[in-house]
Design a protein around this motif. Structure first.
Motif, short mmCIF file in Angstrom:
data_model
loop_
_atom_site.label_atom_id
_atom_site.label_comp_id
_atom_site.label_asym_id
_atom_site.label_seq_id
_atom_site.Cartn_x
_atom_site.Cartn_y
_atom_site.Cartn_z
N GLU A 134 -5.95 7.43 8.03
CA GLU A 134 -4.96 6.36 8.13
C GLU A 134 -4.24 6.15 6.80
OE1 GLU A 134 -6.11 2.83 10.60
OE2 GLU A 134 -8.09 3.77 10.38
N ILE A 135 -4.94 6.45 5.71
CA ILE A 135 -4.34 6.40 4.37
C ILE A 135 -4.81 7.64 3.61
CG2 ILE A 135 -4.12 3.88 4.22
CD1 ILE A 135 -6.66 3.84 2.54
N ASN A 136 -4.02 8.02 2.62
CA ASN A 136 -4.43 9.19 1.82
C ASN A 136 -5.31 8.74 0.66
OD1 ASN A 136 -2.74 8.41 -0.40
ND2 ASN A 136 -1.00 9.44 0.56
N SER A 137 -5.89 9.70 -0.01
CA SER A 137 -6.86 9.38 -1.07
C SER A 137 -6.20 8.69 -2.26
CB SER A 137 -7.60 10.64 -1.52
OG SER A 137 -6.69 11.59 -2.00
N LYS A 162 -7.39 4.98 -3.53
CA LYS A 162 -7.79 4.66 -4.91
C LYS A 162 -7.01 3.45 -5.42
CE LYS A 162 -9.75 5.39 -8.86
NZ LYS A 162 -10.90 4.59 -9.14
N GLU A 163 -5.72 3.41 -5.10
CA GLU A 163 -4.90 2.26 -5.51
C GLU A 163 -5.41 0.97 -4.85
OE1 GLU A 163 -0.40 0.62 -4.80
OE2 GLU A 163 -0.64 2.78 -5.08
N LEU A 210 -8.85 -9.23 -0.38
CA LEU A 210 -8.06 -9.11 0.85
C LEU A 210 -8.60 -7.95 1.67
CD1 LEU A 210 -4.51 -9.35 -0.76
CD2 LEU A 210 -5.64 -11.11 0.58
N SER A 211 -8.27 -7.94 2.93
CA SER A 211 -8.65 -6.84 3.79
C SER A 211 -7.89 -5.58 3.36
CB SER A 211 -8.30 -7.17 5.24
OG SER A 211 -8.23 -6.01 6.02
N PRO A 212 -8.59 -4.47 3.18
CA PRO A 212 -7.89 -3.23 2.81
C PRO A 212 -6.83 -2.84 3.84
CG PRO A 212 -10.26 -2.94 2.62
CD PRO A 212 -10.04 -4.28 3.24
N ARG A 264 1.74 -2.92 2.17
CA ARG A 264 2.33 -2.00 1.19
C ARG A 264 2.91 -0.73 1.83
NH1 ARG A 264 -1.67 -2.18 -4.04
NH2 ARG A 264 -1.55 -4.42 -4.37
N GLY A 265 2.87 -0.65 3.15
CA GLY A 265 3.43 0.52 3.84
C GLY A 265 2.67 1.81 3.57
N MET A 266 1.34 1.72 3.46
CA MET A 266 0.52 2.89 3.14
C MET A 266 -0.10 3.57 4.36
SD MET A 266 -1.58 1.49 -0.12
CE MET A 266 -0.86 1.38 -1.75
#
Length: 177
Positions: A99-102, A106-107, A117-119, A126-128
């Motif tokens: 769902e998100i890249n590495s 890390k960010e 906050l919930s990741p 943040r549109g990730m």
């Protein structure tokens, strides 16, 4: 003796064994042991989420220990606001599910060290969140290939100039955001 042993927290040897079970490098294990709360947190994640998620989180902790400079001449104490085990699991599961890249993970991990906050909520804000739906990606590829500005790159690829594919990949990445 048994009652005292039941109250004693895990010792470094126990953490080393747990890390070895996850195939963690000794340097990562030693980094975690310099801040016992990190080692304890990784072990809790291992118990709840398994070795793969715990290993990923152990690496995040170990690498964050080397990057605690805030850029303005000050440093942060990485234990001031330790991420909850639930949020760590959520973040690691998002990476496992693509769902998100590495890089984004890390960010988010670094952000979560200072914000509670919930990741998932942070990633959405943040549109990730990545598109992993193959049909959706195929539509975007078709659109890029049908675009008149792609004609020259397609011709170059047909003529053996494989570097031209970079242009098309860039357009696909831009279009898919």
């Amino acid at each position: 003796v048994n009652s005292i042993q039941a109250e004693v927290p895990m010792l470094p040897g126990d953490y080393r064994q747990a890390g070895a079970n996850m195939s963690l490098d000794k340097s990562v294990i030693n980094s975690l042991l310099t801040t016992p709360i990190y080692a304890e947190t990784v072990f809790k994640v291992q118990q709840l989420g398994g070795d793969a998620l715990a290993k990923r989180i152990a690496h995040w902790f170990a690498s964050s220990m080397n990057t605690n400079d805030l850029g303005d001449g000050t440093t942060r104490n990485m234990t001031d606001n330790l991420i909850s085990v639930e949020y760590l699991l959520e973040l690691a599961e998002m990476v496992e599910a693509n769902e998100i890249n590495s890089t984004n993970a890390k960010e988010l991990f670094t952000t979560l060290m200072t914000e509670s906050l919930s990741p998932r909520q942070l990633a959405v804000t943040r549109g990730m969140i990545q598109v992993s739906d193959e049909e959706e990606i195929a539509k975007i590829v078709d659109e890029v290939l049908a675009d008149p500005s792609s004609v020259q790159s397609l011709e170059d690829i047909r003529n053996g100039k494989d570097k031209a594919i970079g242009y098309l990949v860039g357009k696909i990445i831009k279009k898919s955001k």
